[in-house]
Design a protein around this motif. Structure first.
Motif, PDB file in Angstrom:
ATOM      1  N   ASP A 135      -4.719 -49.129 -18.862  1.00  0.00           N
ATOM      2  CA  ASP A 135      -4.757 -48.175 -17.748  1.00  0.00           C
ATOM      3  C   ASP A 135      -5.120 -46.775 -18.232  1.00  0.00           C
ATOM      4  OD1 ASP A 135      -4.091 -50.112 -15.958  1.00  0.00           O
ATOM      5  OD2 ASP A 135      -2.002 -49.500 -15.724  1.00  0.00           O
ATOM      6  N   LEU A 136      -4.571 -46.396 -19.381  1.00  0.00           N
ATOM      7  CA  LEU A 136      -4.835 -45.075 -19.928  1.00  0.00           C
ATOM      8  C   LEU A 136      -6.313 -44.956 -20.315  1.00  0.00           C
ATOM      9  CD1 LEU A 136      -3.790 -42.336 -20.956  1.00  0.00           C
ATOM     10  CD2 LEU A 136      -3.103 -43.469 -23.067  1.00  0.00           C
ATOM     11  N   LEU A 137      -6.822 -45.991 -20.985  1.00  0.00           N
ATOM     12  CA  LEU A 137      -8.224 -45.985 -21.400  1.00  0.00           C
ATOM     13  C   LEU A 137      -9.143 -45.941 -20.185  1.00  0.00           C
ATOM     14  CD1 LEU A 137     -10.224 -46.126 -23.723  1.00  0.00           C
ATOM     15  CD2 LEU A 137     -10.021 -48.617 -23.686  1.00  0.00           C
ATOM     16  N   ARG A 138      -8.814 -46.748 -19.180  1.00  0.00           N
ATOM     17  CA  ARG A 138      -9.639 -46.769 -17.970  1.00  0.00           C
ATOM     18  C   ARG A 138      -9.645 -45.392 -17.294  1.00  0.00           C
ATOM     19  NH1 ARG A 138      -8.822 -51.049 -13.129  1.00  0.00           N
ATOM     20  NH2 ARG A 138      -6.783 -50.104 -12.995  1.00  0.00           N
ATOM     21  N   THR A 139      -8.450 -44.792 -17.185  1.00  0.00           N
ATOM     22  CA  THR A 139      -8.350 -43.483 -16.537  1.00  0.00           C
ATOM     23  C   THR A 139      -9.179 -42.449 -17.294  1.00  0.00           C
ATOM     24  OG1 THR A 139      -6.137 -44.078 -15.793  1.00  0.00           O
ATOM     25  CG2 THR A 139      -6.699 -41.748 -15.717  1.00  0.00           C
ATOM     26  N   LEU A 140      -9.090 -42.472 -18.620  1.00  0.00           N
ATOM     27  CA  LEU A 140      -9.862 -41.534 -19.433  1.00  0.00           C
ATOM     28  C   LEU A 140     -11.363 -41.780 -19.282  1.00  0.00           C
ATOM     29  CD1 LEU A 140      -7.657 -41.603 -22.652  1.00  0.00           C
ATOM     30  CD2 LEU A 140      -8.188 -39.525 -21.353  1.00  0.00           C
ATOM     31  N   MET A 141     -11.755 -43.061 -19.335  1.00  0.00           N
ATOM     32  CA  MET A 141     -13.189 -43.379 -19.271  1.00  0.00           C
ATOM     33  C   MET A 141     -13.782 -43.058 -17.904  1.00  0.00           C
ATOM     34  SD  MET A 141     -13.543 -46.870 -21.528  1.00  0.00           S
ATOM     35  CE  MET A 141     -15.346 -46.894 -21.678  1.00  0.00           C
ATOM     36  N   GLU A 142     -12.983 -43.252 -16.854  1.00  0.00           N
ATOM     37  CA  GLU A 142     -13.475 -42.943 -15.507  1.00  0.00           C
ATOM     38  C   GLU A 142     -13.754 -41.451 -15.335  1.00  0.00           C
ATOM     39  OE1 GLU A 142     -11.414 -46.657 -13.083  1.00  0.00           O
ATOM     40  OE2 GLU A 142     -10.449 -44.684 -13.070  1.00  0.00           O
ATOM     41  N   SER A 143     -13.065 -40.637 -16.147  1.00  0.00           N
ATOM     42  CA  SER A 143     -13.296 -39.182 -16.069  1.00  0.00           C
ATOM     43  C   SER A 143     -14.023 -38.686 -17.313  1.00  0.00           C
ATOM     44  CB  SER A 143     -11.956 -38.449 -15.929  1.00  0.00           C
ATOM     45  OG  SER A 143     -11.328 -38.822 -14.750  1.00  0.00           O
ATOM     46  N   ALA A 144     -14.797 -39.557 -17.950  1.00  0.00           N
ATOM     47  CA  ALA A 144     -15.462 -39.184 -19.205  1.00  0.00           C
ATOM     48  C   ALA A 144     -16.231 -37.883 -19.061  1.00  0.00           C
ATOM     49  CB  ALA A 144     -16.396 -40.306 -19.644  1.00  0.00           C
ATOM     50  N   GLY A 145     -16.090 -37.036 -20.062  1.00  0.00           N
ATOM     51  CA  GLY A 145     -16.777 -35.749 -20.045  1.00  0.00           C
ATOM     52  C   GLY A 145     -15.937 -34.634 -19.451  1.00  0.00           C
ATOM     53  N   SER A 146     -14.899 -34.984 -18.661  1.00  0.00           N
ATOM     54  CA  SER A 146     -14.035 -33.945 -18.075  1.00  0.00           C
ATOM     55  C   SER A 146     -12.649 -33.999 -18.718  1.00  0.00           C
ATOM     56  CB  SER A 146     -13.837 -34.152 -16.575  1.00  0.00           C
ATOM     57  OG  SER A 146     -14.978 -34.640 -15.980  1.00  0.00           O
ATOM     58  N   VAL A 147     -11.973 -32.857 -18.659  1.00  0.00           N
ATOM     59  CA  VAL A 147     -10.624 -32.788 -19.208  1.00  0.00           C
ATOM     60  C   VAL A 147      -9.630 -33.313 -18.185  1.00  0.00           C
ATOM     61  CG1 VAL A 147      -8.844 -31.261 -20.110  1.00  0.00           C
ATOM     62  CG2 VAL A 147     -11.251 -30.732 -20.515  1.00  0.00           C
ATOM     63  N   LEU A 148      -8.723 -34.176 -18.639  1.00  0.00           N
ATOM     64  CA  LEU A 148      -7.597 -34.586 -17.802  1.00  0.00           C
ATOM     65  C   LEU A 148      -6.349 -33.926 -18.368  1.00  0.00           C
ATOM     66  CD1 LEU A 148      -8.348 -38.386 -17.341  1.00  0.00           C
ATOM     67  CD2 LEU A 148      -8.230 -36.697 -15.508  1.00  0.00           C
ATOM     68  N   THR A 149      -5.561 -33.285 -17.525  1.00  0.00           N
ATOM     69  CA  THR A 149      -4.337 -32.663 -18.027  1.00  0.00           C
ATOM     70  C   THR A 149      -3.311 -33.753 -18.322  1.00  0.00           C
ATOM     71  OG1 THR A 149      -3.281 -32.417 -15.871  1.00  0.00           O
ATOM     72  CG2 THR A 149      -4.751 -30.637 -16.581  1.00  0.00           C
ATOM     73  N   ARG A 150      -2.332 -33.389 -19.126  1.00  0.00           N
ATOM     74  CA  ARG A 150      -1.262 -34.335 -19.439  1.00  0.00           C
ATOM     75  C   ARG A 150      -0.594 -34.808 -18.154  1.00  0.00           C
ATOM     76  NH1 ARG A 150       0.071 -33.893 -24.728  1.00  0.00           N
ATOM     77  NH2 ARG A 150       2.070 -34.827 -24.277  1.00  0.00           N
ATOM     78  N   GLU A 151      -0.368 -33.868 -17.226  1.00  0.00           N
ATOM     79  CA  GLU A 151       0.309 -34.209 -15.977  1.00  0.00           C
ATOM     80  C   GLU A 151      -0.515 -35.216 -15.166  1.00  0.00           C
ATOM     81  OE1 GLU A 151      -0.085 -31.076 -17.138  1.00  0.00           O
ATOM     82  OE2 GLU A 151       2.000 -30.881 -17.781  1.00  0.00           O
TER      83      GLU A 151
END
Ligand code: CA
Length: 235
Positions: free
Chosen positions: A164-180
């Motif tokens: 789930d973490l990898l998917r969430t990161l990859m879906e927003s690739a190129g943009s910063v996701l905050t810890r929250e």
């Protein structure tokens, strides 16, 4: 109908905890099975193939951490640890061994069930808008429909939350996701313990991606903010 929401294996030797928790799980539509020892937990997990494991650390014949390690040898079942207050080292060790989350004793049955639902809901989540398509960045390919990932053509062995973490990161690739944002999207609720949970999962994922935190190919730390997954042009 009892059990329609799935089977939860409750690994705990204290009846003062197992009885009310089992009752609450059954009242919520789960099938609840109790194992009071390391040996029994592994036997039941193999034969029953539960949908989720609630895992106490202090067991009469050993540590719940041993159960976690053994379980991960043959199963990616979601694991939520039941840990004593102050046992930070156990929580980190459990997360590093592949547990998905933890709750701290004393807890209410309501709190545990909320966590169980959150973990199962996230695991079964289908993203709207056809997001079941394969995502490929660099040497990494993720198939949300099959819940599988490959790195440089080799299948990756990911836990539910790592996926789930990898998917969430990859879906927003190129943009910063905050810890929250990451905690909210992957664990479904914002709570005190999650910062540690997030950090341990990010390190675990980096290890499996063979990503050097000092010169990462995929997961970049954005200091004081969060994380950014490499965009398609960078990886
Ligand atoms: Ca115990």
């Amino acid at each position: 109908m009892a059990g329609e929401r799935g089977t939860v294996l409750l690994v705990e030797d204290e009846e003062a905890i197992t009885e009310p928790l089992s009752e609450a799980l059954v009242a919520e539509g789960f099938r609840a099975e109790v194992a009071g020892t390391v040996a029994e937990a592994l036997r039941v997990a193999r034969s029953l193939e539960p949908d989720l494991v609630l895992l106490d650390i202090g067991l009469p014949d050993g540590s719940g951490l041993d159960v976690c390690r053994e379980l991960r040898g043959f199963s990616q079942v979601p694991i939520i640890m039941l840990t004593a207050r102050g046992s930070e080292a156990d929580r980190v060790a459990g997360l590093e061994l592949g547990a998905d989350d933890y709750v701290v004793k004393p807890f209410s049955a309501r709190e545990v069930i909320a966590r169980v639902r959150a973990v199962l809901r996230r695991g079964a989540r289908q993203l709207p808008g056809g997001a079941t398509e394969t995502i490929a960045i660099g040497g990494l390919e993720l198939d949300p429909g099959k819940h599988s990932a490959e790195l440089d053509g080799e299948p990756m062995d990911l836990t539910l939350k790592e996926f789930d973490l990898l998917r969430t990161l990859m879906e927003s690739a190129g943009s910063v996701l905050t810890r929250e944002e990451l905690i909210d999207r992957v664990w479904d609720m914002n709570w005190f313990g999650s910062t540690k949970t997030l950090d341990v999962h990010v390190s675990g994922l980096r290890r499996k991606l063979r990503d050097d935190p000092r010169a990462p190919r995929y997961i970049h730390t954005v200091r004081g903010v969060g994380f950014r997954f490499s965009g398609p042009d960078e990886a």
